[in-house]
Design a protein around this motif. Sequence first.
Motif, PDB file in Angstrom:
ATOM      1  N   SER A 126     -28.493 -44.832 -29.660  1.00  0.00           N
ATOM      2  CA  SER A 126     -29.634 -44.584 -28.789  1.00  0.00           C
ATOM      3  C   SER A 126     -29.708 -45.640 -27.688  1.00  0.00           C
ATOM      4  O   SER A 126     -29.538 -46.839 -27.945  1.00  0.00           O
ATOM      5  CB  SER A 126     -30.923 -44.601 -29.620  1.00  0.00           C
ATOM      6  OG  SER A 126     -32.060 -44.483 -28.801  1.00  0.00           O
ATOM      7  N   ARG A 127     -29.986 -45.192 -26.480  1.00  0.00           N
ATOM      8  CA  ARG A 127     -29.957 -46.096 -25.323  1.00  0.00           C
ATOM      9  C   ARG A 127     -30.952 -47.240 -25.448  1.00  0.00           C
ATOM     10  O   ARG A 127     -30.707 -48.343 -24.946  1.00  0.00           O
ATOM     11  CB  ARG A 127     -30.215 -45.293 -24.045  1.00  0.00           C
ATOM     12  CG  ARG A 127     -30.145 -46.091 -22.749  1.00  0.00           C
ATOM     13  CD  ARG A 127     -29.791 -45.200 -21.579  1.00  0.00           C
ATOM     14  NE  ARG A 127     -30.587 -43.984 -21.534  1.00  0.00           N
ATOM     15  CZ  ARG A 127     -31.693 -43.850 -20.785  1.00  0.00           C
ATOM     16  NH1 ARG A 127     -32.115 -44.843 -20.041  1.00  0.00           N
ATOM     17  NH2 ARG A 127     -32.338 -42.693 -20.786  1.00  0.00           N
ATOM     18  N   GLU A 128     -32.074 -47.015 -26.111  1.00  0.00           N
ATOM     19  CA  GLU A 128     -33.075 -48.072 -26.238  1.00  0.00           C
ATOM     20  C   GLU A 128     -32.583 -49.239 -27.081  1.00  0.00           C
ATOM     21  O   GLU A 128     -33.197 -50.311 -27.085  1.00  0.00           O
ATOM     22  CB  GLU A 128     -34.372 -47.522 -26.833  1.00  0.00           C
ATOM     23  CG  GLU A 128     -34.245 -47.015 -28.254  1.00  0.00           C
ATOM     24  CD  GLU A 128     -35.515 -46.358 -28.758  1.00  0.00           C
ATOM     25  OE1 GLU A 128     -36.512 -47.084 -28.967  1.00  0.00           O
ATOM     26  OE2 GLU A 128     -35.517 -45.130 -28.927  1.00  0.00           O
ATOM     27  N   SER A 177     -22.264 -46.895 -24.735  1.00  0.00           N
ATOM     28  CA  SER A 177     -22.783 -45.626 -24.283  1.00  0.00           C
ATOM     29  C   SER A 177     -22.187 -44.431 -24.988  1.00  0.00           C
ATOM     30  O   SER A 177     -22.515 -43.299 -24.669  1.00  0.00           O
ATOM     31  CB  SER A 177     -22.582 -45.474 -22.768  1.00  0.00           C
ATOM     32  OG  SER A 177     -21.221 -45.583 -22.433  1.00  0.00           O
ATOM     33  N   SER A 178     -21.276 -44.663 -25.912  1.00  0.00           N
ATOM     34  CA  SER A 178     -20.804 -43.532 -26.710  1.00  0.00           C
ATOM     35  C   SER A 178     -20.188 -44.020 -27.985  1.00  0.00           C
ATOM     36  O   SER A 178     -19.863 -45.167 -28.129  1.00  0.00           O
ATOM     37  CB  SER A 178     -19.798 -42.686 -25.927  1.00  0.00           C
ATOM     38  OG  SER A 178     -18.554 -43.319 -25.841  1.00  0.00           O
ATOM     39  N   SER A 237     -29.796 -35.879 -26.802  1.00  0.00           N
ATOM     40  CA  SER A 237     -30.200 -35.143 -25.600  1.00  0.00           C
ATOM     41  C   SER A 237     -30.203 -36.033 -24.360  1.00  0.00           C
ATOM     42  O   SER A 237     -30.470 -35.551 -23.253  1.00  0.00           O
ATOM     43  CB  SER A 237     -31.601 -34.547 -25.794  1.00  0.00           C
ATOM     44  OG  SER A 237     -32.571 -35.572 -25.989  1.00  0.00           O
ATOM     45  N   ASP A 238     -29.878 -37.308 -24.531  1.00  0.00           N
ATOM     46  CA  ASP A 238     -29.892 -38.277 -23.438  1.00  0.00           C
ATOM     47  C   ASP A 238     -28.568 -38.189 -22.668  1.00  0.00           C
ATOM     48  O   ASP A 238     -27.503 -38.485 -23.227  1.00  0.00           O
ATOM     49  CB  ASP A 238     -30.080 -39.683 -24.010  1.00  0.00           C
ATOM     50  CG  ASP A 238     -30.240 -40.747 -22.936  1.00  0.00           C
ATOM     51  OD1 ASP A 238     -29.761 -40.547 -21.799  1.00  0.00           O
ATOM     52  OD2 ASP A 238     -30.842 -41.794 -23.236  1.00  0.00           O
ATOM     53  N   PRO A 239     -28.605 -37.815 -21.393  1.00  0.00           N
ATOM     54  CA  PRO A 239     -27.352 -37.693 -20.627  1.00  0.00           C
ATOM     55  C   PRO A 239     -26.526 -38.973 -20.594  1.00  0.00           C
ATOM     56  O   PRO A 239     -25.292 -38.914 -20.564  1.00  0.00           O
ATOM     57  CB  PRO A 239     -27.830 -37.299 -19.227  1.00  0.00           C
ATOM     58  CG  PRO A 239     -29.157 -36.634 -19.458  1.00  0.00           C
ATOM     59  CD  PRO A 239     -29.773 -37.386 -20.599  1.00  0.00           C
ATOM     60  N   GLU A 274     -21.868 -31.837 -23.782  1.00  0.00           N
ATOM     61  CA  GLU A 274     -23.094 -31.757 -23.008  1.00  0.00           C
ATOM     62  C   GLU A 274     -24.252 -32.310 -23.842  1.00  0.00           C
ATOM     63  O   GLU A 274     -24.222 -32.257 -25.076  1.00  0.00           O
ATOM     64  CB  GLU A 274     -23.395 -30.302 -22.631  1.00  0.00           C
ATOM     65  CG  GLU A 274     -22.363 -29.663 -21.719  1.00  0.00           C
ATOM     66  CD  GLU A 274     -22.428 -30.191 -20.297  1.00  0.00           C
ATOM     67  OE1 GLU A 274     -23.383 -30.935 -19.974  1.00  0.00           O
ATOM     68  OE2 GLU A 274     -21.517 -29.856 -19.507  1.00  0.00           O
ATOM     69  N   PRO A 275     -25.296 -32.834 -23.190  1.00  0.00           N
ATOM     70  CA  PRO A 275     -26.483 -33.259 -23.937  1.00  0.00           C
ATOM     71  C   PRO A 275     -27.042 -32.105 -24.761  1.00  0.00           C
ATOM     72  O   PRO A 275     -27.056 -30.956 -24.320  1.00  0.00           O
ATOM     73  CB  PRO A 275     -27.456 -33.682 -22.835  1.00  0.00           C
ATOM     74  CG  PRO A 275     -26.581 -34.045 -21.666  1.00  0.00           C
ATOM     75  CD  PRO A 275     -25.414 -33.106 -21.745  1.00  0.00           C
TER      76      PRO A 275
END
Length: 208
Positions: free
Chosen positions: A102-104, A207-208, A31-33, A42-43
């Motif tokens: 995950s971004r974190e 990022s992906s 869900s993170d853009p 889409e998120p």
Amino acid sequence: MNAPFPEITTERMHLRAATPADAGDMLRYLSDPEVMEHTGMEPFQTKEDVLDEIKWYHSIVEEGSGIRWGITLKESGKMIGSCGFHNREPKHFRAEIGYELSREHWGKGLAGEALRAVVRYGFDHLRLERIEALIEPENLPSLRLVEKNGFLREGLLRHYEYGRGRFDDLYMYSILKEDFTAISALDDHFYDSDDKKKPARNNTGVSS
């Protein structure tokens, strides 16, 4: 009887099949853009969206067109991303690789650790000769990730995909089995006689 889902263990992670029990963890990053920015999707909004994604993971295994591992941390068991193959063409011994994290956990070398493990599985167990990665030119962390792990850029595919109301250009990258074998042999020289850890030259976020 279906064969058991193959699991992969690395230094810091355990790669396994995603299940509905992982939907909450998966929704946090899907869900993170920023995570979804370069995926062509889409998120995600709901757990139902995630459950549909998990069904897709299972369907590509059943069809023989791919396999997707959930990336979990050994220390917590929490799912923080996924990595795997799709668009597999057994007749031609090739498949496309994809991943998200995950971004974190960007910038810790986890994406590279998972990527290398999955690429090795593809060559050793799926009899792949060629693994492809299609990446948006703007996705610089992902470009760096594959380049640092031996993928070569072959060219630009113009307006190759349509999603979110636009046409996207994609760079085509690939790594051959012989490339990976050579890199693996070279990497062995980064160990000293005490088997100390290699320099973290592959560490990068993605990022992906």
